[in-house]
Write a protein that holds these residues in place. Structure first.
Motif, PDB file in Angstrom:
ATOM      1  N   ALA A  18       0.822  -1.208   0.000  1.00  0.00           N
ATOM      2  CA  ALA A  18       0.000   0.000   0.000  1.00  0.00           C
ATOM      3  C   ALA A  18       0.856   1.257   0.000  1.00  0.00           C
ATOM      4  O   ALA A  18       0.552   2.230  -0.713  1.00  0.00           O
ATOM      5  CB  ALA A  18      -0.936  -0.021   1.207  1.00  0.00           C
ATOM      6  N   GLY A  19       1.919   1.250   0.780  1.00  0.00           N
ATOM      7  CA  GLY A  19       2.789   2.425   0.819  1.00  0.00           C
ATOM      8  C   GLY A  19       3.422   2.716  -0.526  1.00  0.00           C
ATOM      9  O   GLY A  19       3.522   3.878  -0.944  1.00  0.00           O
ATOM     10  N   ASP A  20       3.859   1.680  -1.228  1.00  0.00           N
ATOM     11  CA  ASP A  20       4.464   1.863  -2.541  1.00  0.00           C
ATOM     12  C   ASP A  20       3.433   2.340  -3.563  1.00  0.00           C
ATOM     13  O   ASP A  20       3.724   3.208  -4.396  1.00  0.00           O
ATOM     14  CB  ASP A  20       5.086   0.553  -3.023  1.00  0.00           C
ATOM     15  N   LEU A  21       2.226   1.762  -3.527  1.00  0.00           N
ATOM     16  CA  LEU A  21       1.180   2.152  -4.473  1.00  0.00           C
ATOM     17  C   LEU A  21       0.875   3.637  -4.359  1.00  0.00           C
ATOM     18  O   LEU A  21       0.729   4.331  -5.377  1.00  0.00           O
ATOM     19  CB  LEU A  21      -0.082   1.329  -4.203  1.00  0.00           C
ATOM     20  N   LEU A  22       0.785   4.138  -3.119  1.00  0.00           N
ATOM     21  CA  LEU A  22       0.434   5.540  -2.928  1.00  0.00           C
ATOM     22  C   LEU A  22       1.613   6.468  -3.165  1.00  0.00           C
ATOM     23  O   LEU A  22       1.431   7.638  -3.526  1.00  0.00           O
ATOM     24  CB  LEU A  22      -0.123   5.738  -1.514  1.00  0.00           C
ATOM     25  N   ALA A  23       2.830   5.966  -2.999  1.00  0.00           N
ATOM     26  CA  ALA A  23       4.009   6.800  -3.238  1.00  0.00           C
ATOM     27  C   ALA A  23       4.303   6.934  -4.724  1.00  0.00           C
ATOM     28  O   ALA A  23       4.837   7.955  -5.175  1.00  0.00           O
ATOM     29  CB  ALA A  23       5.227   6.201  -2.510  1.00  0.00           C
ATOM     30  N   ARG A  24       3.941   5.899  -5.492  1.00  0.00           N
ATOM     31  CA  ARG A  24       4.170   5.948  -6.929  1.00  0.00           C
ATOM     32  C   ARG A  24       3.073   6.773  -7.604  1.00  0.00           C
ATOM     33  O   ARG A  24       2.028   7.049  -7.022  1.00  0.00           O
ATOM     34  CB  ARG A  24       4.191   4.533  -7.505  1.00  0.00           C
ATOM     35  N   ALA A  25       3.312   7.106  -8.857  1.00  0.00           N
ATOM     36  CA  ALA A  25       2.390   7.984  -9.567  1.00  0.00           C
ATOM     37  C   ALA A  25       1.158   7.231 -10.069  1.00  0.00           C
ATOM     38  O   ALA A  25       1.134   5.998 -10.156  1.00  0.00           O
ATOM     39  CB  ALA A  25       3.114   8.651 -10.743  1.00  0.00           C
ATOM     40  N   HIS A  26       0.154   8.018 -10.427  1.00  0.00           N
ATOM     41  CA  HIS A  26      -1.078   7.509 -11.027  1.00  0.00           C
ATOM     42  C   HIS A  26      -0.766   6.653 -12.254  1.00  0.00           C
ATOM     43  O   HIS A  26      -1.369   5.602 -12.478  1.00  0.00           O
ATOM     44  CB  HIS A  26      -1.949   8.718 -11.380  1.00  0.00           C
ATOM     45  N   GLY A  27       0.199   7.077 -13.058  1.00  0.00           N
ATOM     46  CA  GLY A  27       0.547   6.341 -14.273  1.00  0.00           C
ATOM     47  C   GLY A  27       1.087   4.962 -13.989  1.00  0.00           C
ATOM     48  O   GLY A  27       0.837   4.019 -14.754  1.00  0.00           O
ATOM     49  N   TRP A  28       1.833   4.803 -12.908  1.00  0.00           N
ATOM     50  CA  TRP A  28       2.380   3.481 -12.577  1.00  0.00           C
ATOM     51  C   TRP A  28       1.246   2.492 -12.320  1.00  0.00           C
ATOM     52  O   TRP A  28       1.277   1.364 -12.808  1.00  0.00           O
ATOM     53  CB  TRP A  28       3.271   3.573 -11.335  1.00  0.00           C
ATOM     54  N   ALA A  29       0.247   2.902 -11.542  1.00  0.00           N
ATOM     55  CA  ALA A  29      -0.868   2.009 -11.257  1.00  0.00           C
ATOM     56  C   ALA A  29      -1.666   1.698 -12.519  1.00  0.00           C
ATOM     57  O   ALA A  29      -2.113   0.564 -12.724  1.00  0.00           O
ATOM     58  CB  ALA A  29      -1.776   2.639 -10.200  1.00  0.00           C
ATOM     59  N   ALA A  30      -1.851   2.689 -13.393  1.00  0.00           N
ATOM     60  CA  ALA A  30      -2.578   2.461 -14.646  1.00  0.00           C
ATOM     61  C   ALA A  30      -1.849   1.446 -15.513  1.00  0.00           C
ATOM     62  O   ALA A  30      -2.461   0.562 -16.132  1.00  0.00           O
ATOM     63  CB  ALA A  30      -2.748   3.777 -15.402  1.00  0.00           C
ATOM     64  N   ALA A  31      -0.521   1.547 -15.573  1.00  0.00           N
ATOM     65  CA  ALA A  31       0.267   0.600 -16.368  1.00  0.00           C
ATOM     66  C   ALA A  31       0.207  -0.798 -15.765  1.00  0.00           C
ATOM     67  O   ALA A  31       0.213  -1.802 -16.493  1.00  0.00           O
ATOM     68  CB  ALA A  31       1.713   1.073 -16.471  1.00  0.00           C
ATOM     69  N   ALA A  32       0.147  -0.887 -14.437  1.00  0.00           N
ATOM     70  CA  ALA A  32       0.040  -2.197 -13.783  1.00  0.00           C
ATOM     71  C   ALA A  32      -1.267  -2.878 -14.178  1.00  0.00           C
ATOM     72  O   ALA A  32      -1.297  -4.090 -14.436  1.00  0.00           O
ATOM     73  CB  ALA A  32       0.129  -2.037 -12.269  1.00  0.00           C
ATOM     74  N   VAL A  33      -2.356  -2.111 -14.236  1.00  0.00           N
ATOM     75  CA  VAL A  33      -3.620  -2.664 -14.689  1.00  0.00           C
ATOM     76  C   VAL A  33      -3.503  -3.114 -16.145  1.00  0.00           C
ATOM     77  O   VAL A  33      -3.980  -4.186 -16.532  1.00  0.00           O
ATOM     78  CB  VAL A  33      -4.758  -1.635 -14.545  1.00  0.00           C
ATOM     79  N   GLY A  34      -2.846  -2.303 -16.977  1.00  0.00           N
ATOM     80  CA  GLY A  34      -2.653  -2.657 -18.379  1.00  0.00           C
ATOM     81  C   GLY A  34      -1.886  -3.947 -18.565  1.00  0.00           C
ATOM     82  O   GLY A  34      -2.210  -4.762 -19.445  1.00  0.00           O
ATOM     83  N   ARG A  35      -0.867  -4.179 -17.745  1.00  0.00           N
ATOM     84  CA  ARG A  35      -0.091  -5.420 -17.849  1.00  0.00           C
ATOM     85  C   ARG A  35      -0.950  -6.629 -17.490  1.00  0.00           C
ATOM     86  O   ARG A  35      -0.838  -7.693 -18.107  1.00  0.00           O
ATOM     87  CB  ARG A  35       1.139  -5.353 -16.933  1.00  0.00           C
ATOM     88  N   ALA A  36      -1.823  -6.466 -16.491  1.00  0.00           N
ATOM     89  CA  ALA A  36      -2.716  -7.571 -16.108  1.00  0.00           C
ATOM     90  C   ALA A  36      -3.677  -7.912 -17.242  1.00  0.00           C
ATOM     91  O   ALA A  36      -3.943  -9.090 -17.518  1.00  0.00           O
ATOM     92  CB  ALA A  36      -3.485  -7.197 -14.848  1.00  0.00           C
ATOM     93  N   VAL A  37      -4.215  -6.897 -17.907  1.00  0.00           N
ATOM     94  CA  VAL A  37      -5.116  -7.133 -19.030  1.00  0.00           C
ATOM     95  C   VAL A  37      -4.377  -7.810 -20.179  1.00  0.00           C
ATOM     96  O   VAL A  37      -4.866  -8.785 -20.769  1.00  0.00           O
ATOM     97  CB  VAL A  37      -5.753  -5.804 -19.503  1.00  0.00           C
ATOM     98  N   ALA A  38      -3.191  -7.321 -20.510  1.00  0.00           N
ATOM     99  CA  ALA A  38      -2.425  -7.876 -21.632  1.00  0.00           C
ATOM    100  C   ALA A  38      -2.013  -9.324 -21.390  1.00  0.00           C
ATOM    101  O   ALA A  38      -1.883 -10.116 -22.333  1.00  0.00           O
ATOM    102  CB  ALA A  38      -1.193  -7.007 -21.891  1.00  0.00           C
ATOM    103  N   ALA A  39      -1.819  -9.676 -20.120  1.00  0.00           N
ATOM    104  CA  ALA A  39      -1.380 -11.040 -19.786  1.00  0.00           C
ATOM    105  C   ALA A  39      -2.513 -12.057 -19.868  1.00  0.00           C
ATOM    106  O   ALA A  39      -2.260 -13.265 -19.820  1.00  0.00           O
ATOM    107  CB  ALA A  39      -0.773 -11.064 -18.386  1.00  0.00           C
ATOM    108  N   HIS A  40      -3.733 -11.584 -20.020  1.00  0.00           N
ATOM    109  CA  HIS A  40      -4.877 -12.504 -20.045  1.00  0.00           C
ATOM    110  C   HIS A  40      -5.093 -12.994 -21.484  1.00  0.00           C
ATOM    111  O   HIS A  40      -5.997 -12.555 -22.191  1.00  0.00           O
ATOM    112  CB  HIS A  40      -6.119 -11.802 -19.499  1.00  0.00           C
ATOM    113  N   THR A  41      -4.278 -13.904 -21.889  1.00  0.00           N
ATOM    114  CA  THR A  41      -4.271 -14.437 -23.246  1.00  0.00           C
ATOM    115  C   THR A  41      -5.017 -15.772 -23.316  1.00  0.00           C
ATOM    116  O   THR A  41      -5.451 -16.315 -22.291  1.00  0.00           O
ATOM    117  CB  THR A  41      -2.834 -14.650 -23.711  1.00  0.00           C
ATOM    118  N   ASP A  42      -5.127 -16.305 -24.520  1.00  0.00           N
ATOM    119  CA  ASP A  42      -5.737 -17.619 -24.705  1.00  0.00           C
ATOM    120  C   ASP A  42      -5.038 -18.664 -23.840  1.00  0.00           C
ATOM    121  O   ASP A  42      -5.691 -19.487 -23.183  1.00  0.00           O
ATOM    122  CB  ASP A  42      -5.645 -18.003 -26.185  1.00  0.00           C
TER     123      ASP A  42
END
Length: 470
Positions: free
Chosen positions: A335-359
């Motif tokens: 939690a401390g790292d999530l809030l210390a990092r920028a909004h963009g970092w969390a958005a990219a983390a969500v993007g990586r999770a979506v991209a990893a959901h392959t066949d």
């Protein structure tokens, strides 16, 4: 505010499809996993129709009967079958299938005297949970109850100046994509019956369940003698809900902010792949985590329900009528790292999770479930995580039954917990999104003081009222 206990049911009727040969449809892994969850509860608020209340209910019921001609499994019931060891005869498991024998769906007519549309959908205020709960049939029903209960029920509740149509739909029968396809087809038939639109094209829902090997799908066998052994009912929680509006401009600004931060950090690939969904998910994840006041070392993740249809190879058709969703999640972050990092970092983390959901990832999860079958219960939801469900792609505001487009979309109490957010299309369209956010009361109080969060929220407009003639 009107009393929350004044909704009275005036009548109830059963609507069945035209007779057809009896059919059995097996519940496969994605379906069977939903058996301990609640029914989908979604509803639409409309201006008061010009016709009398009884005529409105008759109109809905007649068009619904026509829709069930093509969506006949909706009018079925669940049935179970035990599986035995061929050598010993001992029970080794149990499966569930849809018994399509035209048992019917329920249509209820109710009245909420003195309740107005403004009471149901107040702008920039808490959702009136106790009041809304009465606008939905099959309250607190679990999907496994589809053995005796209808798989679908609808309640038309007359308000002082409008009508609320509440749907209760068995989530083990299908996911939200198939549900909204069904409801929109029903609405198009209703418009056509009033001569307001041409008859819609015949739908082609696909009831053949998906199989990993491409062959005929067999039923998912659960490790029990009776499915009731796996069913758990969650303890009701004290919760607050808010409907939060994000205009297209607000979402674009959130996305641009995340993009600039990622480019500044040297993550050009993450910036190029950004979506509005990732940017909004980042805002929700970070601000809900802050509102919960988690210890800095506590891990948290952002999870989202995702449609598997287009991710499988070969793809499943849009018309696939069953469940094909998974909850995907980011890598856990402190939690401390999530809030210390920028909004963009969390958005990219969500993007990586979506991209990893392959066949391949989907098939691996199916294989894992088949090895150790289970059903989702409240214990599977992490109290430190943020969960995002539903979809702004669902055509909720296209459901015009003949007296105009909906004015608001709302839901009941089903499947709610702290940190759950459901995304809806915004009422004005144009790429806007409404977020139904549920939190424990103390966490909602903290969120209401979060400047970062409210900078992204667009003030909501009151439900429009009909123009009065001079």
């Amino acid at each position: 505010m009107p009393s929350p206990s004044i909704v009275r049911v005036l009548s109830k009727r059963t609507v069945a499809p035209p007779p057809r040969p009896r059919e059995r449809i097996p519940l496969t892994c994605w379906d069977a996993a939903m058996l301990s969850s609640n029914y989908i509860q979604k509803g639409l608020l409309f201006h008061k129709p010009a016709s009398s209340a009884l005529q409105v209910v008759d109109h809905l019921a007649t068009a619904l009967g026509d829709a069930l001609l093509h969506y006949y499994p909706v009018a079925g019931r669940f049935a179970t079958e035990q599986h035995r060891d061929e050598r010993t005869g001992a029970v080794v498991g149990c499966s569930v299938h849809v018994d399509c024998d035209g048992q019917g769906v329920e249509v209820l007519h109710a009245v909420a005297e003195g309740v107005t549309m403004a009471d149901v959908a107040p702008p920039d205020a808490d959702v009136p949970r106790d009041l809304l709960a009465q606008f939905f049939p099959l309250t607190d029903a679990l999907n496994y109850g589809g053995r005796e209960q209808p798989l679908f029920a609808v309640q038309a509740t007359d308000l002082a100046d409008g009508v609320f149509i509440g749907f209760a739909y068995n989530h083990a029968l299908s996911d939200g994509t198939a549900f909204w396809d069904f409801v929109n087809y029903w609405a198009s038939l209703a418009r056509a019956r009033l001569g307001l639109a041409p008859a819609p094209s015949m739908p082609k829902p696909s009831f053949e369940r998906w199989s990993p090997d491409g062959g005929v799908a067999g039923p998912a066998v659960l490790p029990c003698a009776d499915v009731s052994e796996l069913i758990e009912r969650a303890t009701p929680l004290r919760l607050r809900e808010r409907m939060l509006h994000f205009s297209a401009d607000s979402l674009a600004a959130l996305k641009e902010r995340a993009r600039d931060e990622l480019l500044a950090a040297g993550d050009a690939a993450g910036a190029a792949a950004l979506t509005r969904f990732q940017a909004l998910s980042s805002l929700l994840w970070r601000c809900i985590t802050r509102a919960r006041r988690l210890a800095p070392e506590k891990e948290t993740a952002c999870l989202a329900a995702i449609n598997n249809r287009a991710r499988l190879r070969p793809q499943l058709p849009q018309e696939y009528f069953g469940n094909t969703i998974y909850a995907i999640g980011t890598e856990p972050a402190r939690a401390g790292d999530l809030l210390a990092r920028a909004h963009g970092w969390a958005a990219a983390a969500v993007g990586r999770a979506v991209a990893a959901h392959t066949d391949a990832a989907i098939r691996a999860r199916v294989a894992e479930w088949t090895t150790k079958p289970m059903v989702y219960t409240h214990r599977f939801f992490d109290t430190t995580g943020t969960m995002i469900g539903s979809s702004p792609r669902f055509d909720m505001y296209g459901c015009d039954f003949g007296w105009g487009r909906p004015l608001a979309a709302r839901s009941g109490r089903a499947n709610k917990f702290d940190g759950k957010t459901s995304l809806y299309p915004g009422r004005e369209g144009g790429g806007s999104i409404d977020a139904e956010l549920t939190l424990m009361p103390e966490n909602m109080v903290a969120l209401e003081q979060d400047d970062e969060f409210w900078a992204g929220v667009t003030p909501d407009a009151p439900v429009p009222t009909p123009h009065k003639k001079a």
